[in-house]
Design a protein around this motif. Structure first.
Motif, PDB file in Angstrom:
ATOM      1  N   THR A 109       0.830  -1.204   0.000  1.00  0.00           N
ATOM      2  CA  THR A 109       0.000   0.000   0.000  1.00  0.00           C
ATOM      3  C   THR A 109       0.868   1.258   0.000  1.00  0.00           C
ATOM      4  N   HIS A 110       1.899   1.278   0.826  1.00  0.00           N
ATOM      5  CA  HIS A 110       2.793   2.439   0.873  1.00  0.00           C
ATOM      6  C   HIS A 110       3.522   2.611  -0.457  1.00  0.00           C
ATOM      7  N   VAL A 111       3.924   1.520  -1.069  1.00  0.00           N
ATOM      8  CA  VAL A 111       4.634   1.599  -2.348  1.00  0.00           C
ATOM      9  C   VAL A 111       3.709   2.165  -3.424  1.00  0.00           C
ATOM     10  N   VAL A 112       2.458   1.726  -3.447  1.00  0.00           N
ATOM     11  CA  VAL A 112       1.504   2.243  -4.432  1.00  0.00           C
ATOM     12  C   VAL A 112       1.280   3.735  -4.219  1.00  0.00           C
ATOM     13  N   ARG A 113       1.139   4.152  -2.967  1.00  0.00           N
ATOM     14  CA  ARG A 113       0.964   5.587  -2.680  1.00  0.00           C
ATOM     15  C   ARG A 113       2.196   6.388  -3.084  1.00  0.00           C
ATOM     16  N   LEU A 114       3.380   5.817  -2.850  1.00  0.00           N
ATOM     17  CA  LEU A 114       4.609   6.497  -3.286  1.00  0.00           C
ATOM     18  C   LEU A 114       4.629   6.654  -4.801  1.00  0.00           C
ATOM     19  N   PHE A 115       4.247   5.609  -5.518  1.00  0.00           N
ATOM     20  CA  PHE A 115       4.213   5.687  -6.974  1.00  0.00           C
ATOM     21  C   PHE A 115       3.264   6.791  -7.423  1.00  0.00           C
ATOM     22  N   GLU A 116       2.091   6.882  -6.787  1.00  0.00           N
ATOM     23  CA  GLU A 116       1.118   7.918  -7.145  1.00  0.00           C
ATOM     24  C   GLU A 116       1.672   9.310  -6.867  1.00  0.00           C
ATOM     25  N   LYS A 117       2.256   9.488  -5.690  1.00  0.00           N
ATOM     26  CA  LYS A 117       2.736  10.817  -5.294  1.00  0.00           C
ATOM     27  C   LYS A 117       3.959  11.258  -6.092  1.00  0.00           C
ATOM     28  N   LEU A 118       4.803  10.301  -6.461  1.00  0.00           N
ATOM     29  CA  LEU A 118       6.007  10.637  -7.216  1.00  0.00           C
ATOM     30  C   LEU A 118       5.789  10.565  -8.725  1.00  0.00           C
ATOM     31  N   GLY A 119       4.638  10.089  -9.162  1.00  0.00           N
ATOM     32  CA  GLY A 119       4.361   9.982 -10.586  1.00  0.00           C
ATOM     33  C   GLY A 119       5.239   8.937 -11.250  1.00  0.00           C
ATOM     34  N   ALA A 120       5.373   7.795 -10.616  1.00  0.00           N
ATOM     35  CA  ALA A 120       6.253   6.746 -11.128  1.00  0.00           C
ATOM     36  C   ALA A 120       5.453   5.476 -11.378  1.00  0.00           C
ATOM     37  N   ARG A 121       6.005   4.611 -12.231  1.00  0.00           N
ATOM     38  CA  ARG A 121       5.379   3.320 -12.509  1.00  0.00           C
ATOM     39  C   ARG A 121       6.185   2.163 -11.934  1.00  0.00           C
ATOM     40  N   ARG A 122       7.483   2.393 -11.743  1.00  0.00           N
ATOM     41  CA  ARG A 122       8.364   1.332 -11.245  1.00  0.00           C
ATOM     42  C   ARG A 122       9.163   1.853 -10.052  1.00  0.00           C
ATOM     43  N   ARG A 123       9.756   0.934  -9.324  1.00  0.00           N
ATOM     44  CA  ARG A 123      10.571   1.298  -8.157  1.00  0.00           C
ATOM     45  C   ARG A 123      11.750   2.181  -8.554  1.00  0.00           C
ATOM     46  N   THR A 124      12.442   1.780  -9.622  1.00  0.00           N
ATOM     47  CA  THR A 124      13.616   2.551 -10.041  1.00  0.00           C
ATOM     48  C   THR A 124      13.234   3.970 -10.446  1.00  0.00           C
ATOM     49  N   GLU A 125      12.089   4.100 -11.073  1.00  0.00           N
ATOM     50  CA  GLU A 125      11.615   5.427 -11.483  1.00  0.00           C
ATOM     51  C   GLU A 125      11.270   6.270 -10.251  1.00  0.00           C
ATOM     52  N   ALA A 126      10.655   5.646  -9.241  1.00  0.00           N
ATOM     53  CA  ALA A 126      10.320   6.365  -8.009  1.00  0.00           C
ATOM     54  C   ALA A 126      11.586   6.807  -7.277  1.00  0.00           C
ATOM     55  N   ILE A 127      12.588   5.953  -7.244  1.00  0.00           N
ATOM     56  CA  ILE A 127      13.841   6.300  -6.572  1.00  0.00           C
ATOM     57  C   ILE A 127      14.540   7.428  -7.323  1.00  0.00           C
ATOM     58  N   ARG A 128      14.550   7.333  -8.668  1.00  0.00           N
ATOM     59  CA  ARG A 128      15.182   8.385  -9.474  1.00  0.00           C
ATOM     60  C   ARG A 128      14.480   9.718  -9.244  1.00  0.00           C
ATOM     61  N   ARG A 129      13.151   9.696  -9.227  1.00  0.00           N
ATOM     62  CA  ARG A 129      12.372  10.927  -9.023  1.00  0.00           C
ATOM     63  C   ARG A 129      12.627  11.503  -7.628  1.00  0.00           C
ATOM     64  N   ALA A 130      12.696  10.647  -6.620  1.00  0.00           N
ATOM     65  CA  ALA A 130      12.963  11.113  -5.245  1.00  0.00           C
ATOM     66  C   ALA A 130      14.360  11.727  -5.155  1.00  0.00           C
ATOM     67  N   ARG A 131      15.309  11.164  -5.876  1.00  0.00           N
ATOM     68  CA  ARG A 131      16.661  11.745  -5.862  1.00  0.00           C
ATOM     69  C   ARG A 131      16.688  13.078  -6.592  1.00  0.00           C
ATOM     70  N   GLU A 132      15.942  13.193  -7.674  1.00  0.00           N
ATOM     71  CA  GLU A 132      15.855  14.477  -8.387  1.00  0.00           C
ATOM     72  C   GLU A 132      15.273  15.562  -7.505  1.00  0.00           C
ATOM     73  N   LEU A 133      14.290  15.190  -6.696  1.00  0.00           N
ATOM     74  CA  LEU A 133      13.656  16.166  -5.800  1.00  0.00           C
ATOM     75  C   LEU A 133      14.473  16.432  -4.543  1.00  0.00           C
ATOM     76  N   GLY A 134      15.509  15.649  -4.310  1.00  0.00           N
ATOM     77  CA  GLY A 134      16.338  15.835  -3.121  1.00  0.00           C
ATOM     78  C   GLY A 134      15.779  15.169  -1.886  1.00  0.00           C
ATOM     79  N   ILE A 135      14.827  14.262  -2.061  1.00  0.00           N
ATOM     80  CA  ILE A 135      14.266  13.547  -0.917  1.00  0.00           C
ATOM     81  C   ILE A 135      15.217  12.446  -0.462  1.00  0.00           C
ATOM     82  N   LEU A 136      15.889  11.816  -1.420  1.00  0.00           N
ATOM     83  CA  LEU A 136      16.885  10.790  -1.125  1.00  0.00           C
ATOM     84  C   LEU A 136      18.276  11.322  -1.455  1.00  0.00           C
ATOM     85  N   PRO A 137      19.275  10.895  -0.710  1.00  0.00           N
ATOM     86  CA  PRO A 137      20.635  11.344  -1.045  1.00  0.00           C
ATOM     87  C   PRO A 137      21.154  10.687  -2.305  1.00  0.00           C
TER      88      PRO A 137
END
Length: 137
Positions: A109-137
């Motif tokens: 459930t958390h992963v699906v919500r993360l995908f929705e909030k980050l506008g991603a379809r896959r885990r790698t895309e969500a991680i890349r988007r979070a790094r672009e936004l500066g959420i992840l180092p």
């Protein structure tokens, strides 16, 4: 026999020390200006190295804050951030669930919500988007 050898060795060492001391005294008297100049130069060298290290030292790295503005704009919860960090570490849903002490369905459930909030379809895309936004180092 060994006592005699050690005794002669000690006498020779004492004589050598005395001769070196006398030679040092003569050297110090003849070249006192050079010795003072060397000591002043060594002091300025030490001062220059000390100041150089202090002035040109690399600044301390800034602590990673996770871009709280982006987190607030996306509406990420604390648990979703934990799941996102675990995703970035490469954990599967079962591993993340075991690490966070929740059920695998909760992680899904958390992963699906993360995908929705980050506008991603896959885990790698969500991680890349979070790094672009500066959420992840």
């Amino acid at each position: 026999m060994w006592k005699r050898v050690i005794g002669y060795g000690a006498l020779l060492a004492a004589g050598t020390l005395a001769l070196q001391w006398l030679d040092y005294q003569r050297l110090a008297r003849m070249h006192s200006g050079d010795i003072y100049l060397f000591l002043v130069a060594a002091a300025f060298l030490a001062l220059g190295v000390f100041l150089g290290v202090r002035v040109f030292a690399a600044p301390a790295p800034v602590a990673f804050d996770g871009n709280p503005k982006a987190q607030a704009a996306l509406g990420l919860s604390v648990r979703e951030l934990e799941v996102l960090h675990e995703l970035a570490a490469g954990g599967s849903n079962k591993q993340i669930a075991a690490h966070l002490n929740v059920s695998p369905n909760t992680v899904k459930t958390h992963v699906v919500r993360l995908f929705e909030k980050l506008g991603a379809r896959r885990r790698t895309e969500a991680i890349r988007r979070a790094r672009e936004l500066g959420i992840l180092p």
